[in-house]
Design a protein around this motif. Sequence first.
Motif, PDB file in Angstrom:
ATOM      1  N   ALA A  33      -6.594   4.547   5.332  1.00  0.00           N
ATOM      2  CA  ALA A  33      -7.166   3.419   6.064  1.00  0.00           C
ATOM      3  C   ALA A  33      -7.194   3.699   7.565  1.00  0.00           C
ATOM      4  N   GLU A  79      -2.477   5.650   1.146  1.00  0.00           N
ATOM      5  CA  GLU A  79      -3.511   4.662   1.440  1.00  0.00           C
ATOM      6  C   GLU A  79      -3.432   4.206   2.903  1.00  0.00           C
ATOM      7  N   ASP A  91       1.536  -4.064   5.775  1.00  0.00           N
ATOM      8  CA  ASP A  91       0.710  -2.865   5.604  1.00  0.00           C
ATOM      9  C   ASP A  91      -0.222  -2.686   6.804  1.00  0.00           C
ATOM     10  N   MET A 127       0.833  -1.196   0.000  1.00  0.00           N
ATOM     11  CA  MET A 127       0.000   0.000   0.000  1.00  0.00           C
ATOM     12  C   MET A 127       0.863   1.240   0.000  1.00  0.00           C
ATOM     13  N   THR A 142     -11.485  -3.265   0.657  1.00  0.00           N
ATOM     14  CA  THR A 142     -11.193  -1.941   0.105  1.00  0.00           C
ATOM     15  C   THR A 142      -9.804  -1.888  -0.501  1.00  0.00           C
ATOM     16  N   TYR A 143      -8.850  -2.581   0.141  1.00  0.00           N
ATOM     17  CA  TYR A 143      -7.461  -2.612  -0.331  1.00  0.00           C
ATOM     18  C   TYR A 143      -7.058  -4.075  -0.507  1.00  0.00           C
ATOM     19  N   ALA A 178      -3.522  -5.424   0.274  1.00  0.00           N
ATOM     20  CA  ALA A 178      -2.893  -5.111   1.562  1.00  0.00           C
ATOM     21  C   ALA A 178      -2.248  -6.354   2.168  1.00  0.00           C
TER      22      ALA A 178
END
Length: 265
Positions: free
Chosen positions: A9, A5, A37, A1, A29-30, A33
């Motif tokens: 988050a 980001e 991260d 990430m 969402t990611y 990740a």
Amino acid sequence: MRSAEIREAAAALLGAHRSGTPIPPLSTTYPGATIADAYRIQQEQVRSWTEAGDEVRGHKIGLVSAAIRRQMGVHEPDYGLLTASMFHPEHLPVPARRFIQPRIEPEIAFVLDAPLRGPGVTVGDARRAVRHLLPALEIVDSRIRDWKISIVDTIADNASSGAAILGGTPIDPADVDLRSASCALLKNGTIAETGTGAAVLGTPFNALAWLANAVGALGVTLEAGQVVLSGSITRTVAIAPGDRVTADFPGIGRVTAVLAGEDPP
């Protein structure tokens, strides 16, 4: 990430803390990740809390028992930070409004007498570093909607931390065999779960050594005076306002938490 980001988050999780409204899984969402991260997101939140005046007082280990890992659908332990605002006195009501979807679990808490820094910390090193132990209850919570968490989600969410309630009578670790130590978790006077210390990576001392080595790889030391929650001995139990929960550890002690609907006077 990317760094942006990570901050985004962390801001979403901090917003959920403030609003009481959970967010979708960060792992959705990611989708790219990683665990690394997730710890960066966790650290960003802790930095925000300490800049606002809170203070790191220790660490918590999560997902140590096979039962908890099965319940949560993950396959390895994790850890988070404990700040001063997370500790609540035994028996005094803990305001329910501080949580979104709380659960509770019984644990052994270690208070350190000497620093521990990995790598290379052994179980013997961990034992010698403990000043005393206490029975504890941890209220865990998730800022992720419906507890739909992966390992990335719970790590990012500070290992699903909520609150810690410690018993009041210190116990010399030499006086108890934590591997065979038993615990009954009572909710409103009825036994909800039982377990033994062997559920915590074989013994809570294994969990403490694991933590020292895990954070040591990041250059972090477990400091003298800090509290370490070693992980749940049983499955977590959902709680609601008005519930009274006691962890009874024969030969160690008892600790009780009460979840209130509003701040006590």
